[in-house]
Design a protein around this motif. Sequence first.
Motif, mmCIF file in Angstrom:
data_model
loop_
_atom_site.group_PDB
_atom_site.id
_atom_site.type_symbol
_atom_site.label_atom_id
_atom_site.label_comp_id
_atom_site.label_asym_id
_atom_site.label_seq_id
_atom_site.Cartn_x
_atom_site.Cartn_y
_atom_site.Cartn_z
ATOM 1 N N GLN A 299 0.884 -1.132 0.023
ATOM 2 C CA GLN A 299 0.047 0.102 0.054
ATOM 3 C C GLN A 299 0.970 1.279 -0.056
ATOM 4 O O GLN A 299 0.654 2.194 -0.963
ATOM 5 C CB GLN A 299 -1.053 -0.075 1.242
ATOM 6 C CG GLN A 299 -1.825 1.164 1.104
ATOM 7 C CD GLN A 299 -2.672 1.228 2.470
ATOM 8 O OE1 GLN A 299 -2.318 0.585 3.622
ATOM 9 N NE2 GLN A 299 -3.607 2.041 2.680
ATOM 10 N N VAL A 300 2.034 1.332 0.773
ATOM 11 C CA VAL A 300 2.731 2.404 1.076
ATOM 12 C C VAL A 300 3.394 2.753 -0.250
ATOM 13 O O VAL A 300 3.754 3.654 -1.058
ATOM 14 C CB VAL A 300 3.934 2.138 2.017
ATOM 15 C CG1 VAL A 300 4.812 3.213 1.955
ATOM 16 C CG2 VAL A 300 3.289 2.462 3.239
ATOM 17 N N ALA A 301 3.913 1.427 -0.960
ATOM 18 C CA ALA A 301 4.646 1.553 -2.300
ATOM 19 C C ALA A 301 3.802 2.029 -3.277
ATOM 20 O O ALA A 301 4.200 3.009 -4.210
ATOM 21 C CB ALA A 301 4.965 0.105 -2.642
ATOM 22 N N ASN A 302 2.514 1.779 -3.556
ATOM 23 C CA ASN A 302 1.568 2.077 -4.416
ATOM 24 C C ASN A 302 1.481 3.725 -4.281
ATOM 25 O O ASN A 302 1.274 4.437 -5.289
ATOM 26 C CB ASN A 302 0.209 1.445 -4.295
ATOM 27 C CG ASN A 302 0.335 -0.063 -4.595
ATOM 28 O OD1 ASN A 302 1.163 -0.330 -5.583
ATOM 29 N ND2 ASN A 302 -0.563 -0.912 -4.317
ATOM 30 N N GLU A 303 1.420 4.121 -3.031
ATOM 31 C CA GLU A 303 1.082 5.425 -2.859
ATOM 32 C C GLU A 303 2.191 6.372 -3.373
ATOM 33 O O GLU A 303 2.572 7.225 -3.779
ATOM 34 C CB GLU A 303 0.842 5.898 -1.150
ATOM 35 C CG GLU A 303 -0.492 5.309 -0.833
ATOM 36 C CD GLU A 303 -0.632 5.301 0.691
ATOM 37 O OE1 GLU A 303 0.016 5.805 1.380
ATOM 38 O OE2 GLU A 303 -1.984 4.870 1.139
ATOM 39 N N THR A 304 3.539 5.811 -3.107
ATOM 40 C CA THR A 304 4.775 6.368 -3.262
ATOM 41 C C THR A 304 4.991 6.327 -4.875
ATOM 42 O O THR A 304 5.184 7.444 -5.501
ATOM 43 C CB THR A 304 6.113 5.734 -2.791
ATOM 44 O OG1 THR A 304 5.985 5.689 -1.270
ATOM 45 C CG2 THR A 304 7.182 6.199 -3.289
ATOM 46 N N ASP A 305 4.527 5.475 -5.376
ATOM 47 C CA ASP A 305 4.594 5.384 -7.040
ATOM 48 C C ASP A 305 3.835 6.259 -7.508
ATOM 49 O O ASP A 305 3.986 7.026 -8.479
ATOM 50 C CB ASP A 305 4.111 3.777 -7.546
ATOM 51 C CG ASP A 305 5.193 2.708 -7.153
ATOM 52 O OD1 ASP A 305 6.203 3.330 -6.419
ATOM 53 O OD2 ASP A 305 4.821 1.576 -7.256
ATOM 54 N N GLU A 306 2.538 6.557 -6.921
ATOM 55 C CA GLU A 306 1.540 7.713 -7.554
ATOM 56 C C GLU A 306 2.296 9.142 -7.233
ATOM 57 O O GLU A 306 2.116 9.843 -8.276
ATOM 58 C CB GLU A 306 0.047 7.353 -6.978
ATOM 59 C CG GLU A 306 -0.502 6.230 -7.581
ATOM 60 C CD GLU A 306 -0.843 6.435 -8.996
ATOM 61 O OE1 GLU A 306 -0.899 7.411 -9.711
ATOM 62 O OE2 GLU A 306 -0.619 5.328 -9.784
ATOM 63 N N LEU A 307 2.754 9.126 -6.118
ATOM 64 C CA LEU A 307 3.481 10.533 -5.879
ATOM 65 C C LEU A 307 4.510 10.671 -6.729
ATOM 66 O O LEU A 307 4.754 12.121 -7.239
ATOM 67 C CB LEU A 307 3.902 10.633 -4.598
ATOM 68 C CG LEU A 307 2.755 10.849 -3.355
ATOM 69 C CD1 LEU A 307 3.264 10.571 -1.784
ATOM 70 C CD2 LEU A 307 2.059 12.353 -3.629
ATOM 71 N N ILE A 308 5.393 9.972 -6.986
ATOM 72 C CA ILE A 308 6.627 10.055 -8.177
ATOM 73 C C ILE A 308 6.088 10.622 -9.283
ATOM 74 O O ILE A 308 6.766 11.437 -9.835
ATOM 75 C CB ILE A 308 7.351 8.866 -8.297
ATOM 76 C CG1 ILE A 308 7.969 8.355 -6.902
ATOM 77 C CG2 ILE A 308 8.298 8.953 -9.391
ATOM 78 C CD1 ILE A 308 8.857 7.042 -7.049
#
Length: 167
Positions: free
Chosen positions: A101-110
Amino acid sequence: MTSTEQLTGERADLLQTLRRHRGFLLHTVDGLTDEQAATRTTVSELCLGGLIKHVAGTEERWLRFAVGGAEEMQREQVDWVGQFRMAPGETLAGLVERFQQVANETDELITTLDLDAAHPLPQAPWFEPGASWTVRRVLLHLIAETSQHAGHADILREAIDGSKTMG
């Protein structure tokens, strides 16, 4: 197609590299039981489930920094010892789910953050006083952090059952 699949250039390189090292880390816990994931195989507090928890928490805090600076990064207290252990009631599946979940949120923020935006670092003995980091520097730090802990995890996993990420 998600916005992360359309990235090119520097953003694509940063994201692909971070994803690769996340994959190495997740590979080390593949097929483990909760008991194995909570096993300490060295004299330290490190266990595989704890490393998954630590990396997810670290990534989450650094992305809060990238968006809102030191104050946002420090809005929650960190359990400096407990973050490396599996607490009673925690499961490997639950920790991996949170990690993803954290990874997905980071990916979108990038895909949206200005890589040149910078914030002053929090005051801490391990940071240069008065230094600022750009979002780009934060992402490079996350890649290094994830890679380093994937190596730690590989050693811990090998001590549990002889499995290795590579080789």
